[in-house]
Write an enzyme that holds these catalytic residues in place. Structure first.
Site, PDB file in Angstrom:
ATOM      1  N   GLU A 186       7.894   2.470  -6.138  1.00  0.00           N
ATOM      2  CA  GLU A 186       7.828   2.184  -4.718  1.00  0.00           C
ATOM      3  C   GLU A 186       7.988   3.466  -4.075  1.00  0.00           C
ATOM      4  OE1 GLU A 186       7.621   0.131  -2.778  1.00  0.00           O
ATOM      5  OE2 GLU A 186       8.280  -1.793  -3.114  1.00  0.00           O
ATOM      6  N   ASP A 187       7.516   3.554  -2.585  1.00  0.00           N
ATOM      7  CA  ASP A 187       7.772   4.448  -1.977  1.00  0.00           C
ATOM      8  C   ASP A 187       9.268   4.587  -1.288  1.00  0.00           C
ATOM      9  OD1 ASP A 187       6.794   2.174  -0.819  1.00  0.00           O
ATOM     10  OD2 ASP A 187       6.026   3.254   1.048  1.00  0.00           O
ATOM     11  N   LYS A 221      16.799   4.285   1.017  1.00  0.00           N
ATOM     12  CA  LYS A 221      17.566   4.096   2.115  1.00  0.00           C
ATOM     13  C   LYS A 221      18.671   3.172   1.974  1.00  0.00           C
ATOM     14  CE  LYS A 221      15.450   3.908   6.590  1.00  0.00           C
ATOM     15  NZ  LYS A 221      14.301   3.369   7.489  1.00  0.00           N
ATOM     16  N   ASP A 245      14.533  -0.194   1.382  1.00  0.00           N
ATOM     17  CA  ASP A 245      15.561  -0.295   2.671  1.00  0.00           C
ATOM     18  C   ASP A 245      16.414  -1.297   2.119  1.00  0.00           C
ATOM     19  OD1 ASP A 245      16.702   0.036   5.036  1.00  0.00           O
ATOM     20  OD2 ASP A 245      14.816  -0.473   6.205  1.00  0.00           O
ATOM     21  N   ASP A 249       3.526   3.920   6.649  1.00  0.00           N
ATOM     22  CA  ASP A 249       2.956   3.439   7.857  1.00  0.00           C
ATOM     23  C   ASP A 249       3.910   3.020   8.822  1.00  0.00           C
ATOM     24  OD1 ASP A 249       3.391   0.723   6.772  1.00  0.00           O
ATOM     25  OD2 ASP A 249       1.791   0.206   8.212  1.00  0.00           O
ATOM     26  N   LYS A 279       0.915  -1.297  -0.143  1.00  0.00           N
ATOM     27  CA  LYS A 279       0.005   0.240   0.208  1.00  0.00           C
ATOM     28  C   LYS A 279       1.038   1.104  -0.013  1.00  0.00           C
ATOM     29  CE  LYS A 279      -2.315  -2.050   3.162  1.00  0.00           C
ATOM     30  NZ  LYS A 279      -2.944  -2.181   4.666  1.00  0.00           N
ATOM     31  N   GLY A 280       2.033   1.071   0.232  1.00  0.00           N
ATOM     32  CA  GLY A 280       2.951   2.500   0.710  1.00  0.00           C
ATOM     33  C   GLY A 280       3.019   3.333  -0.658  1.00  0.00           C
ATOM     34  N   PHE A 286      13.421   5.531  10.934  1.00  0.00           N
ATOM     35  CA  PHE A 286      12.213   4.826  10.532  1.00  0.00           C
ATOM     36  C   PHE A 286      11.321   5.999  10.300  1.00  0.00           C
ATOM     37  CE2 PHE A 286       8.148   3.334  11.208  1.00  0.00           C
ATOM     38  CZ  PHE A 286       8.058   2.255  10.431  1.00  0.00           C
ATOM     39  N   VAL A 287      10.836   6.029   8.903  1.00  0.00           N
ATOM     40  CA  VAL A 287       9.802   7.421   8.681  1.00  0.00           C
ATOM     41  C   VAL A 287       8.572   7.064   8.498  1.00  0.00           C
ATOM     42  CG1 VAL A 287      11.742   8.910   8.030  1.00  0.00           C
ATOM     43  CG2 VAL A 287      10.847   7.397   6.344  1.00  0.00           C
ATOM     44  N   ARG A 333      -0.245   6.951   7.174  1.00  0.00           N
ATOM     45  CA  ARG A 333       0.070   6.664   5.737  1.00  0.00           C
ATOM     46  C   ARG A 333      -0.490   8.159   5.074  1.00  0.00           C
ATOM     47  NH1 ARG A 333       1.334   1.672   3.987  1.00  0.00           N
ATOM     48  NH2 ARG A 333       0.497  -0.132   5.224  1.00  0.00           N
TER      49      ARG A 333
HETATM   50  C1  PRP Z   1       7.561  -1.250   2.418  1.00  0.00           C
HETATM   51  C2  PRP Z   1       7.840  -0.315   1.067  1.00  0.00           C
HETATM   52  C3  PRP Z   1       8.321  -1.287   0.249  1.00  0.00           C
HETATM   53  C4  PRP Z   1       9.290  -2.268   1.271  1.00  0.00           C
HETATM   54  C5  PRP Z   1      10.602  -1.866   1.086  1.00  0.00           C
HETATM   55  O1  PRP Z   1       6.394  -2.098   2.333  1.00  0.00           O
HETATM   56  O2  PRP Z   1       6.626   0.030   0.451  1.00  0.00           O
HETATM   57  O3  PRP Z   1       7.499  -2.113  -0.435  1.00  0.00           O
HETATM   58  O4  PRP Z   1       8.676  -2.041   2.380  1.00  0.00           O
HETATM   59  O5  PRP Z   1      11.477  -2.475   2.213  1.00  0.00           O
HETATM   60  P1  PRP Z   1      12.602  -3.334   1.833  1.00  0.00           P
HETATM   61  O6  PRP Z   1      13.542  -2.779   0.713  1.00  0.00           O
HETATM   62  O7  PRP Z   1      13.391  -3.405   3.180  1.00  0.00           O
HETATM   63  O8  PRP Z   1      12.240  -4.710   1.325  1.00  0.00           O
HETATM   64  P2  PRP Z   1       5.695  -2.824   3.354  1.00  0.00           P
HETATM   65  O9  PRP Z   1       6.054  -4.350   3.138  1.00  0.00           O
HETATM   66  O10 PRP Z   1       5.849  -2.154   4.784  1.00  0.00           O
HETATM   67  O11 PRP Z   1       4.225  -2.875   3.099  1.00  0.00           O
HETATM   68  P3  PRP Z   1       3.114  -1.707   2.890  1.00  0.00           P
HETATM   69  O12 PRP Z   1       3.394  -0.726   1.343  1.00  0.00           O
HETATM   70  O13 PRP Z   1       1.826  -2.014   2.539  1.00  0.00           O
HETATM   71  O14 PRP Z   1       3.341  -0.475   3.890  1.00  0.00           O
END
Ligand code: PRP
Length: 191
Positions: free
Chosen positions: A103-104, A135, A107, A163, A41-42, A156-157, A169
């Site tokens: 992607e948002d 990141k 990491d 979220d 969802k991000g 952590f943002v 969000r």
């Molecule tokens: C977050 C973000 C990326 C992922 C990045 O999604 O939106 O998809 O983590 O992290 P990584 O590089 O460490 O794998 P999340 O799994 O939290 O789901 P969301 O988008 O529903 O919040």
């Protein structure tokens, strides 16, 4: 909002970063149809804003289409579990299409690595990646990102799609949470 310790990126900084990304993408995809594939969802907000900005910047030179899929890797914790799961697949086949994953944040890179393997196996015409926030400090796998909005501090943002336990969000900015939030919501912060 009292849970916010500091604003990391303002709405104006986010909009400027998205515009820079759109201008690069517009140059690279001129004359083509591109599917912006938002990772829910991000990436909901960055996908929506990037799509509209790209349309405006390209001024008819690109046909922008939208699709989404949903993955999860974080569970409810504020650090990645390292396990990526596909929750919802795309609504259309990507075979033969120019696909741009949106992607948002990236990491540890595991989510992107998983998506590149999954989607790369479906014979798209091309497969690239646009990420609003990079990141680069804790990569666990090597991944290539084609379009980066901004480098995020090693914090952590939340906000603008990001979220913590499904909260924050909808904030229009990206912010650092006060550390008490993690303890009051049942988690101990690793320092
Ligand atoms: C977050 C973000 C990326 C992922 C990045 O999604 O939106 O998809 O983590 O992290 P990584 O590089 O460490 O794998 P999340 O799994 O939290 O789901 P969301 O988008 O529903 O919040």
């Amino acid at each position: 909002m009292t849970e916010i310790e500091s604003i990391v990126f303002t709405p104006a900084e986010i909009a400027a970063a998205i515009r820079r990304m759109a201008e690069s993408i517009a140059r690279d995809y001129l004359g083509r149809t591109v599917v912006l594939l938002g990772v829910l969802k991000g990436a909901l907000f960055v996908t929506a804003d990037l799509a509209r900005t790209l349309d405006a910047v390209a001024a008819g030179g690109i046909e922008v289409r939208l699709d989404f899929l949903a993955v999860s890797s974080y569970g409810n914790a504020h650090r990645s579990s390292g396990e990526v799961r596909l929750i919802q697949d795309t609504s259309h086949s990507i075979e033969g299409k120019h696909v741009l994953i949106v992607e948002d944040i990236i990491d540890n890179g595991l989510t992107l690595k998983y998506l590149m393997t999954l989607l790369g196996g479906r014979a798209p015409a091309s497969l690239r990646v646009a990420v609003l926030l990079d990141k680069p400090y804790n990569r666990r796998v090597d991944v290539h990102v084609d379009y980066v909005g901004m480098t995020c501090p090693d914090e952590f943002v939340v906000g603008y799609g990001l979220d913590y336990q499904e909260r924050y969000r909808t904030l229009p900015y990206v912010a650092k949470l006060r550390s008490e939030i993690f303890t009051t919501m049942g988690e101990t912060v690793a320092t």
